[in-house]
Design a protein around this motif. Sequence first.
Motif, mmCIF file in Angstrom:
data_model
loop_
_atom_site.group_PDB
_atom_site.id
_atom_site.type_symbol
_atom_site.label_atom_id
_atom_site.label_comp_id
_atom_site.label_asym_id
_atom_site.label_seq_id
_atom_site.Cartn_x
_atom_site.Cartn_y
_atom_site.Cartn_z
ATOM 1 N N PRO A 1 3.171 -8.490 2.272
ATOM 2 C CA PRO A 1 2.003 -7.595 1.959
ATOM 3 C C PRO A 1 2.398 -6.240 1.737
ATOM 4 N N MET A 2 1.760 -5.582 0.607
ATOM 5 C CA MET A 2 2.074 -4.189 0.544
ATOM 6 C C MET A 2 0.928 -3.304 -0.146
ATOM 7 N N ALA A 3 1.004 -2.012 -0.303
ATOM 8 C CA ALA A 3 0.021 -1.108 -0.908
ATOM 9 C C ALA A 3 0.497 -0.168 -1.489
ATOM 10 N N VAL A 4 0.193 0.189 -2.804
ATOM 11 C CA VAL A 4 0.827 1.256 -3.644
ATOM 12 C C VAL A 4 -0.249 2.282 -4.200
ATOM 13 N N GLY B 1 -3.940 -2.596 -3.093
ATOM 14 C CA GLY B 1 -3.195 -3.270 -1.900
ATOM 15 C C GLY B 1 -2.919 -5.019 -2.497
ATOM 16 N N TYR B 2 -2.107 -5.485 -1.650
ATOM 17 C CA TYR B 2 -1.583 -6.839 -1.988
ATOM 18 C C TYR B 2 -1.337 -7.397 -0.663
ATOM 19 N N GLU C 1 -2.426 -9.921 2.891
ATOM 20 C CA GLU C 1 -3.049 -9.900 3.855
ATOM 21 C C GLU C 1 -2.242 -9.625 5.197
ATOM 22 N N VAL C 2 -2.929 -9.067 6.111
ATOM 23 C CA VAL C 2 -2.134 -8.686 7.414
ATOM 24 C C VAL C 2 -3.146 -8.997 8.548
ATOM 25 N N GLU C 3 -2.290 -9.368 9.741
ATOM 26 C CA GLU C 3 -3.312 -9.462 10.876
ATOM 27 C C GLU C 3 -4.031 -8.434 11.488
ATOM 28 N N GLY C 4 -5.352 -8.387 11.549
ATOM 29 C CA GLY C 4 -6.307 -7.168 12.180
ATOM 30 C C GLY C 4 -6.456 -7.484 13.442
ATOM 31 N N ASP C 5 -7.500 -6.799 14.162
ATOM 32 C CA ASP C 5 -7.513 -6.895 15.671
ATOM 33 C C ASP C 5 -8.160 -8.230 16.197
ATOM 34 N N VAL D 1 -6.883 -9.594 7.607
ATOM 35 C CA VAL D 1 -7.750 -8.890 6.696
ATOM 36 C C VAL D 1 -6.898 -8.449 5.469
ATOM 37 N N ASN D 2 -7.696 -8.168 4.355
ATOM 38 C CA ASN D 2 -6.900 -7.996 3.000
ATOM 39 C C ASN D 2 -6.203 -6.617 3.172
ATOM 40 N N VAL D 3 -4.884 -6.361 2.491
ATOM 41 C CA VAL D 3 -4.437 -5.093 2.593
ATOM 42 C C VAL D 3 -5.017 -4.311 1.663
ATOM 43 N N THR D 4 -5.391 -2.997 2.105
ATOM 44 C CA THR D 4 -5.728 -1.905 1.115
ATOM 45 C C THR D 4 -5.035 -0.659 1.278
ATOM 46 N N VAL D 5 -5.441 0.308 0.327
ATOM 47 C CA VAL D 5 -4.380 1.319 0.334
ATOM 48 C C VAL D 5 -4.482 2.370 1.799
ATOM 49 N N ASN D 6 -5.699 1.813 2.417
ATOM 50 C CA ASN D 6 -5.917 2.717 3.591
ATOM 51 C C ASN D 6 -5.390 1.711 5.064
ATOM 52 N N THR D 7 -4.716 0.750 4.758
ATOM 53 C CA THR D 7 -4.157 -0.176 5.706
ATOM 54 C C THR D 7 -2.943 0.457 6.377
#
Length: 552
Positions: free
Chosen positions: A268-271, A284-285, A287-291, A295-301
């Motif tokens: 996962p990454m965001a650029v 964003g590319y 997914e990551v584990e949220g609370d 969740v999908n990765v965004t540039v605000n993750t």
Amino acid sequence: MVHKTGFCSCLVSTIFLVVASVAWGQQSVGDELRSSALELRRHFGEQQFSPPVGFILRQGQQLPELVWEHPHLVSQVLDDATIPTRWFNDQFEAVQVASEPGRYYAYGEAPVPDGPPLRRAMTCCCVVKSLDLTKFAHERLTEKSLGTVEAGKNSDRQREEATALLDRWKKTEAGAVELAALLDSDRPASSLRPGQLQMENATRHVRLKRKLMGIDQTPLVKAVPKKLTGASAPTLHNGPLDQTGISEEQVQELKLKLDEWYAASQEPMAVVVAQDGVVVLSQGYGEVEGDKATVNVTVNTPMRLDSAMKPLIGLQLAMYVDQGAIQLDEPIGNFLPDFNSAKDRNLTFRAGHVHATGIHFPWELAFRRLFYFHAWNESLIAHCPREWNPGSKSRYGVVGVILSVRSLELLRGRNYWDAMERDMFSPLGIHDMLPGGTGFSAEDMARIGVVLSNRGKYGSLEVISEETHDAILPTLLTPFFPDLKTKYGIGFQDFGQYLGPGSYGHAGGCGTLLVVNPDKRLVFAMARNGAGKDFQKHRATVMTLLRKWCED
């Protein structure tokens, strides 16, 4: 029949060999013990001490002296291992009894074989005598699991989790800090970010430290952006491509390379890419584990920083330099007394940030004692071996940055990250971060990049002056340290190999990366939690493409 004389000679020889063997064995053991004691002396700063009763106190309890974690080791090099201890309540008043529930701070100046005392403090939590901690741990876990299949069940798993939680409260400072927050009914847990309690605890320790150093009455220094008197500078914003000179075809080619990168690594990454503040690409590319769910990765993750934190720390230091509170080439010992000897004359803030301290602080130890919220760890560093005189050689590490932020904290009266959030991030509109190096978004990293590409300005704010901005960029170190022939900046490396001559930035081991081309005012910001497969190959492909943009 053996001849008597021959028998006696054989017996004498055998006895000699046995005695010699025993003597050699004793000498070998003695050498080993001496070697062990020598190593213990060299690394004595790594020895830990804590309250003998753990980190939970009971109301009315007499407060004890701190004790060594490994007294059998300490006794090899110290005749008297007693640790002079002082206790303070939540108002930092000296106390001897835990008379009220709440936070208490134990401070020890432990004796050492050589050098200054080993100074440390830790937070404990005092609870009322009637509180059943086991029951309280079960209740907390039940609250957390409401709505799940396990809710309300006295399962084996719940018992194990409650036992583990209770052990954490009792045996670790972090656990005691969490328990104190749980007992504070005015503060809902839902309002807290991961790491926030530890950051706030670190700020309390900075205040205690100022008191113990006798500087608590010294006015605090707060470095914040100033209002610009002239025209506003670019900010990070959406705008038409024709404002940038970059074509849609170029952007699509970059997107293709980034898509290929993610497809190959699945990391996962965001650029975010911006030119003169205009967002050229934001993606964003993965997914990551949220609370509570993936969740999908965004540039605000928020994603990991690791050493990509160094530009943030460098910019923070520059704000204090700009204000005249710190000079890049003054000794760190002006702020940290354990480093004010003649041998530390060249242990300056610049030496710390260009990795030329000469202090041996191995990565393994750095990872074990992460510096984000350890307000006292310069005392450990003061006992680390010295490999060379400051400024005579350089080797990449983190020890100089630690000494720098511990100095700054004494000026500001807050943990360095706490200060950054209040004094630098908030005015810039940076909010997608977690305390320490555990979370920072690609978009917010791009904001920092735009500040730099504007030579210290952002919108109506001047974060640092142009003069100070230029002073922190990579430069030849020879004028400051005659034996160093390399280029380095205050939190910035020379990244000319990425975006062309004059480009600079920094990366983290997790893959998070910031690169700025000052001539084209081009910013590349990437956030990641891990480098992933073939990271260097894909990074080179993307940087080659962006460098062509700069050369066109």
